[in-house]
Design an enzyme around this catalytic site. Structure first.
Site, PDB file in Angstrom:
ATOM      1  N   GLU A 163     -19.992  26.707 -33.391  1.00 45.40           N
ATOM      2  CA  GLU A 163     -21.199  26.121 -33.975  1.00 45.40           C
ATOM      3  C   GLU A 163     -21.440  26.668 -35.379  1.00 45.40           C
ATOM      4  O   GLU A 163     -21.746  25.923 -36.316  1.00 45.40           O
ATOM      5  CB  GLU A 163     -22.404  26.426 -33.085  1.00 45.40           C
ATOM      6  N   GLU A 166     -18.808  25.312 -37.810  1.00 44.42           N
ATOM      7  CA  GLU A 166     -19.084  23.913 -38.122  1.00 44.42           C
ATOM      8  C   GLU A 166     -20.219  23.796 -39.142  1.00 44.42           C
ATOM      9  O   GLU A 166     -20.132  23.011 -40.099  1.00 44.42           O
ATOM     10  CB  GLU A 166     -19.451  23.158 -36.844  1.00 44.42           C
ATOM     11  N   CYS A 197     -26.299  22.486 -27.336  1.00 40.64           N
ATOM     12  CA  CYS A 197     -26.198  23.313 -26.124  1.00 40.64           C
ATOM     13  C   CYS A 197     -27.024  22.777 -24.968  1.00 40.64           C
ATOM     14  O   CYS A 197     -26.706  23.029 -23.806  1.00 40.64           O
ATOM     15  CB  CYS A 197     -26.643  24.750 -26.431  1.00 40.64           C
ATOM     16  N   SER A 217     -23.942  18.708 -33.272  1.00 39.52           N
ATOM     17  CA  SER A 217     -22.759  19.557 -33.297  1.00 39.52           C
ATOM     18  C   SER A 217     -21.719  19.000 -32.340  1.00 39.52           C
ATOM     19  O   SER A 217     -22.041  18.465 -31.280  1.00 39.52           O
ATOM     20  CB  SER A 217     -23.118  20.987 -32.885  1.00 39.52           C
ATOM     21  N   LYS A 257     -27.851  20.715 -16.265  1.00 40.86           N
ATOM     22  CA  LYS A 257     -26.459  21.153 -16.233  1.00 40.86           C
ATOM     23  C   LYS A 257     -25.709  20.501 -15.069  1.00 40.86           C
ATOM     24  O   LYS A 257     -24.478  20.379 -15.113  1.00 40.86           O
ATOM     25  CB  LYS A 257     -26.382  22.680 -16.094  1.00 40.86           C
ATOM     26  N   GLU A 260     -24.540  17.380 -16.642  1.00 40.19           N
ATOM     27  CA  GLU A 260     -23.528  17.677 -17.655  1.00 40.19           C
ATOM     28  C   GLU A 260     -22.170  17.914 -17.012  1.00 40.19           C
ATOM     29  O   GLU A 260     -21.133  17.445 -17.513  1.00 40.19           O
ATOM     30  CB  GLU A 260     -23.955  18.894 -18.467  1.00 40.19           C
ATOM     31  N   GLU A 265     -15.683  13.169 -19.349  1.00 37.30           N
ATOM     32  CA  GLU A 265     -14.883  13.682 -20.473  1.00 37.30           C
ATOM     33  C   GLU A 265     -14.657  15.189 -20.396  1.00 37.30           C
ATOM     34  O   GLU A 265     -13.793  15.727 -21.105  1.00 37.30           O
ATOM     35  CB  GLU A 265     -15.534  13.336 -21.814  1.00 37.30           C
ATOM     36  N   CYS A 426     -34.503  27.757 -22.287  1.00 40.60           N
ATOM     37  CA  CYS A 426     -33.918  27.745 -20.938  1.00 40.60           C
ATOM     38  C   CYS A 426     -34.652  28.662 -19.961  1.00 40.60           C
ATOM     39  O   CYS A 426     -34.559  28.473 -18.742  1.00 40.60           O
ATOM     40  CB  CYS A 426     -32.456  28.160 -20.996  1.00 40.60           C
TER      41      CYS A 426
END
Length: 452
Positions: A163, A166, A197, A217, A257, A260, A265, A426
């Site tokens: 991150e 980038e 994230c 990102s 999550k 996710e 992918e 979180c």
């Protein structure tokens, strides 16, 4: 031991939670992606309408006094409605039964990937003080369950490297005017730069704010980086095993999550194993993260096995995947990802460390929106100051839409934006222990429901 119990619901025969029997797309959900992760139990719902006030995407249907329902097409699985429901009527999908079976399968290497926010919440489930740090006790309990421990802080360090790098490349391309093979790809990734994230925020962007996708990102979340590392480097160098033997379990404060982990992918470990010739080319795809347990799930798993983390020592020898710098530890709080990434970017651009006094202002704490300007003396241009304008937003039903409106009005207002769906980050995720005070828990005698 805690006296809390969990009511576990199993899927009825014929249920298809991943949509495997349906078309490639069902609305905005793809075949294989879990749906119904957060579900309202209509037998308990009294139509108080509290849940709708906490939903960031207006995914809950039903008026005052009516039974409420969740629209899976709009839900981002954040679970904020669950922890706010005063009648304990909202359930969360769980993989406890599957994980328990895998732990009993001696042919499997079960790897637990605990998030930093869980270490300051899990002991609450067993009578510990709220917020008390229990890192080694938690990891000791995981080992007692039969897991190998791979701390999320370790993979969070990788996230910071990716991150931060980038973001540096975006600064070099867009602000410093540099061109070359290393930075030219940033022509397609303009400012402002958004963190990626938080899976609830990513799903929110995909469904409701697609114009922001070029700004996100490209880095995976720490957990989705950890899964393929375990099934590639870990399989080859640490456990010397067939990667298909590894059953990877994230332990998180987050219900999003769970979604996710089901995204098709995220099968990088499978692709690598085929490329390396470690498994046959016709091996069916397998996920990087096999199951995601919430902090509540983890507590229930320990109860089933008669394990209390408070009984474990507060010190222990850490394994190879439990070594980290500490930058990832603050990921669980609003502003943590921003602070860690900025420290890395600042060091790369300025050639010196960023002083604490100049970075603490990005910590969200109880503010839904925080703005700051960070002066960076860029070494490549003789120490000339480049001002980095940043924004931290937490609580998607509070400040996110305001920040997105600001960006749409002025793309140059910010260079870097951290988004956390849950208030405070979180640490207040939908998978954390439900507090027995206020509107989040009206009746402490009711069991905490889950749906398996």
């Amino acid at each position: 031991m805690s006296k809390e119990t969990i009511t576990v619901h199993t899927f009825a025969p014929g249920d298809d939670p991943r949509g495997l029997k349906g078309p490639a797309f069902e609305g905005n959900l793809r075949r294989g992606e879990l749906r119904g992760i957060i579900k309202i139990n209509t037998d308990r719902c009294v139509g108080c309408d509290t849940c709708r006030k906490f939903c960031p995407t207006n995914a809950i249907n039903g008026g005052l006094g009516a039974k409420h329902r969740i629209d899976d097409q709009s839900c981002v699985s954040c679970g904020q409605c669950l922890i706010a429901c005063p009648f304990d009527a909202i359930e969360q999908m769980s993989f406890i039964d599957e994980v328990e079976k895998m732990l009993e399968d001696k042919s499997k290497i079960c790897v637990a990937h605990p998030s930093p926010a869980v270490r300051v919440s899990i002991c609450e489930e067993f009578g510990g003080k709220p917020g008390e740090l229990s890192t080694e006790q938690m990891n000791g309990a995981l080992e007692a369950l039969g897991f190998k421990v791979y701390d999320v802080n370790n993979s969070a360090d990788q996230t910071i490297l990716e991150e931060g790098t980038e973001f540096v490349k975006k600064v070099q391309y867009w602000l410093l005017g540099q061109r070359g093979e290393d930075v030219d790809m940033m022509a397609h990734h303009p400012f402002p730069h958004f963190t990626s994230c938080c899976p609830a925020w990513v799903k929110n962007a995909e469904t409701f704010n697609a114009d922001m996708l070029p700004h996100l990102s490209t880095a995976c979340s720490p957990i989705q980086m950890g899964g393929p590392i375990a099934k590639t480097w870990g399989a080859k160098f640490l456990w010397n095993c067939d990667p298909r033997q590894i059953y990877f379990v994230s332990v998180t404060p987050c219900t999003a999550k769970i979604f996710e982990a089901s995204r098709p992918e995220f099968n990088h470990g499978w692709k690598w194993a085929i490329e390396q010739g470690l498994i046959p080319a016709d091996t069916p795809s397998y996920p990087d993260v096999d199951a995601s347990l919430t902090a509540r799930d983890f507590a229930e798993l320990m109860r089933r096995k008669g394990i209390n983390p408070l009984t474990f020592p507060k010190t222990r020898e850490r394994g190879a995947l439990e070594v980290y710098t500490g930058a990832g530890t603050i990921f669980g709080c609003s502003g943590g990802v921003m602070e860690a990434a900025l420290r890395t970017a600042y060091f790369v651009l300025a050639g010196e460390e960023l002083e604490d006094a100049n970075i603490k202002i990005v910590r969200g704490k109880t503010d839904s929106i925080v703005e700051a300007t960070i002066p960076v003396p860029v070494k490549a241009i003789g120490g000339k100051i480049v001002e980095i304008r940043v924004c931290v937003v937490n609580g998607a039903n509070q400040g996110l839409n305001e920040v997105l409106d600001r960006v749409r009005r002025d793309k140059n207002r910010y260079h870097f934006i951290e988004v956390m769906n849950c208030p405070g980050g979180c640490v207040n995720g939908g998978g954390q222990p439900v507090q027995k005070t206020g509107t989040a828990w009206l009746n402490p005698t009711l069991p905490l429901p889950l749906m398996v």
